[in-house]
Design an enzyme around this catalytic site. Structure first.
Site, PDB file in Angstrom:
ATOM      1  N   ARG A  52       0.721  -1.165   0.087  1.00 13.61           N
ATOM      2  CA  ARG A  52      -0.051   0.036  -0.109  1.00 13.61           C
ATOM      3  C   ARG A  52       0.869   1.249  -0.039  1.00 13.61           C
ATOM      4  NH1 ARG A  52      -2.707  -3.563   1.678  1.00 13.61           N
ATOM      5  NH2 ARG A  52      -0.937  -4.279   2.796  1.00 13.61           N
ATOM      6  N   THR A  53       1.642   1.548   0.925  1.00 16.41           N
ATOM      7  CA  THR A  53       2.507   2.672   1.326  1.00 16.41           C
ATOM      8  C   THR A  53       3.059   2.930  -0.279  1.00 16.41           C
ATOM      9  OG1 THR A  53       2.623   1.942   3.433  1.00 16.41           O
ATOM     10  CG2 THR A  53       3.673   4.048   2.886  1.00 16.41           C
ATOM     11  N   LYS A  81      25.543  -3.813  -0.533  1.00 20.12           N
ATOM     12  CA  LYS A  81      27.192  -3.674  -0.550  1.00 20.12           C
ATOM     13  C   LYS A  81      27.475  -2.962   0.576  1.00 20.12           C
ATOM     14  CE  LYS A  81      26.505  -3.036  -5.469  1.00 20.12           C
ATOM     15  NZ  LYS A  81      26.785  -1.863  -6.349  1.00 20.12           N
ATOM     16  N   ARG A 102      11.015   3.525   3.576  1.00 17.64           N
ATOM     17  CA  ARG A 102      10.581   2.913   4.619  1.00 17.64           C
ATOM     18  C   ARG A 102      11.936   1.987   5.018  1.00 17.64           C
ATOM     19  NH1 ARG A 102       5.614  -1.316   4.767  1.00 17.64           N
ATOM     20  NH2 ARG A 102       4.578   0.855   5.246  1.00 17.64           N
ATOM     21  N   HIS A 130       4.722   5.763  11.780  1.00 25.44           N
ATOM     22  CA  HIS A 130       3.992   5.588  10.330  1.00 25.44           C
ATOM     23  C   HIS A 130       3.117   6.745  10.069  1.00 25.44           C
ATOM     24  CE1 HIS A 130       3.023   4.057   6.464  1.00 25.44           C
ATOM     25  NE2 HIS A 130       2.737   2.852   6.936  1.00 25.44           N
TER      26      HIS A 130
HETATM   27  N1   CP Z   1      -0.455  -0.101   5.860  1.00 27.28           N
HETATM   28  C1   CP Z   1       0.625  -0.403   5.176  1.00 27.28           C
HETATM   29  O1   CP Z   1       1.763   0.167   5.618  1.00 27.28           O
HETATM   30  O2   CP Z   1       0.952  -1.405   4.288  1.00 27.28           O
HETATM   31  P1   CP Z   1       2.074  -1.657   3.549  1.00 27.28           P
HETATM   32  O3   CP Z   1       2.977  -2.342   4.457  1.00 27.28           O
HETATM   33  O4   CP Z   1       1.620  -2.660   2.494  1.00 27.28           O
HETATM   34  O5   CP Z   1       2.764  -0.579   2.941  1.00 27.28           O
END
Ligand code: CP
Length: 313
Positions: A52-53, A81, A102, A130
Site C-alpha cells: 500500500r504505502t 553492498k 521505509r 508511520h
Molecule cells: N499499511 C501499510 O503500511 O501497508 P504496507 O506495509 O503494504 O505498505
C-alpha cells in the site's frame, strides 16, 4: 530550511486539518491537481516490504503529473553492498525532488532526512511510527464519522510493535474528548514511551484491557492491527500470540450500528473476510484515503520547499 515529515508531530494540528481539506478537494476536483507536479520526481526508497504505502505514494505522484524513481528492495540496491542510509539519501537527492522512505530500523528516516538536501517522508521506520498511515486514518475517521473529536477509539492487537497505533494515538491526542481503549495481550501492550509521553502527558482518557468483547459496545472506532511477525525475536512467541484477536460477524454484532472498523492492512487473520461487506468495514476506504493524503502531503512539502507554488483550496 528543508521540511521533512518523520513523525506525525512534525505537522501541527492546523496543518493536518489543512491536508485533509486538500485531500477532500482532490477527491472532488482531481483535474485541478493533475499537472501540478509536472517535471518533479518522487523517489520511493523501500528497504522493507510494502504494498500500500509504496504504491499509493507512486500513484499519488503520477496523479499529480510527476514521475517516480523506485527502489523496491534493499537486496537489489547498493545497501546490500554496505552503503549507509546517509549516503543513499545524499545520492538520491541528486536525482529526485522528494523521498518517501521505509526502513526496518527505528530512526532511519530521521538519519536520511538529516543527510538529504530534499524533503524526506517517513513511510514507516521499524516499530516506531508511520505518519502517512495516520494521515490516511484521520481522513477516514473524518469522512466516516464526520469529526475527529468526541470519539471513543479502541486499538486492538499488537500495540507494542504496531507503529501505526503509536502515530495515531499521538495525532488523536490533539483532538478534544478522545477516549482511548487499549485492547491487547499483556505481552503486546503499548510501549511506555507512547503511554507515558503521549497518553499520560496529554491527560487522555484511557482504559487498558485484554477483553475485546467487553470493549466493543463502547467504541465509535475499532482499529484492529496485525501481530507484527517481523518484529518478534522468537517464532514461538509469535505463534502463541498471532491469533489473539479475530473479529468475526458474531463479535461485531456487539458493536454499535455506526462503529467503524479500521485496519492499516495487511490483514492476516485479525478480521474475518465475512466482515468485508459490512457497511462498518472501512479498511479498504483507508487504502484509498491514503493515496489522497499522500498527494496532499507531497504538494505541501514541495511547496514548503519552494519546488512548486503553494496549493490553495
Ligand atoms: N499499511 C501499510 O503500511 O501497508 P504496507 O506495509 O503494504 O505498505
Amino acid at each position: 530550511m528543508k521540511r521533512s515529515v518523520i513523525d506525525i508531530t512534525d505537522l501541527t494540528k492546523e496543518e493536518i486539518d489543512a491536508l485533509t481539506n486538500v485531500a477532500e478537494d482532490i477527491i472532488s476536483n482531481p483535474g485541478k491537481y493533475a499537472h501540478i507536479c509536472a517535471g518533479k520526481k518522487l523517489a520511493t526508497l523501500f528497504f522493507e516490504p510494502s504494498t500500500r504505502t509504496r504504491m499509493s505514494f507512486e500513484a499519488a505522484m503520477y496523479e499529480l503529473g510527476g514521475n517516480v524513481l523506485s527502489m523496491t528492495d534493499a537486496a537489489t540496491s547498493s545497501a546490500s553492498k554496505g552503503e549507509s542510509v546517509s549516503d543513499t539519501a545524499k545520492v538520491i537527492s541528486c536525482y529526485a525532488d522528494i523521498i518517501a522512505m521505509r526502513h526496518s530500523k527505528e530512526g532511519a528516516a530521521l538519519v536520511a532526512a538529516n543527510a538529504a538536501s530534499i524533503p524526506v517522508i517517513n513511510a514507516g521506520d521499524g516499530g516506531h511510527c508511520h505518519p502517512t498511515q495516520t494521515l490516511a486514518d484521520l481522513l477516514t475517521i473524518k469522512r466516516e464519522k464526520g469529526r475527529l473529536g468526541d470519539l471513543t477509539v479502541g486499538l486492538c492487537g499488537d500495540l507494542k510493535f504496531g507503529r501505526t497505533v503509536h502515530s495515531l494515538i499521538q495525532a488523536l491526542s490533539r483532538y478534544e474528548n478522545i477516549q482511548i481503549v487499549l485492547i491487547s495481550p499483556d505481552e503486546l501492550r503499548l510501549p511506555d514511551y507512547v503511554y507515558n509521553d503521549v497518553i499520560i502527558k496529554n491527560n487522555m482518557k484511557c482504559t487498558q484491557t485484554s477483553d475485546l468483547l467487553w470493549a466493543l459496545p463502547k467504541l465509535d472506532v475499532l482499529y484492529m492491527t496485525r501481530v507484527q511477525k517481523e518484529r518478534f525475536f522468537n517464532e514461538e512467541d509469535y505463534l502463541r500470540l498471532k491469533d489473539s484477536y479475530i473479529l468475526t460477524p458474531e463479535k461485531l454484532a456487539r458493536a454499535k450500528k455506526d462503529t467503524i472498523v479500521m485496519h492499516p492492512l495487511p490483514r492476516v487473520n485479525e478480521i474475518s473476510v465475512a466482515i468485508d461487506d459490512d457497511p462498518r468495514a472501512c479498511y479498504f476506504k483507508q487504502v484509498l484515503n491514503g493515496k489522497y493524503m499522500r498527494m496532499a502531503l507531497i504538494l505541501k512539502l514541495l511547496a514548503d520547499n519552494k519546488a512548486i507554488d503553494e496549493v490553495t483550496v
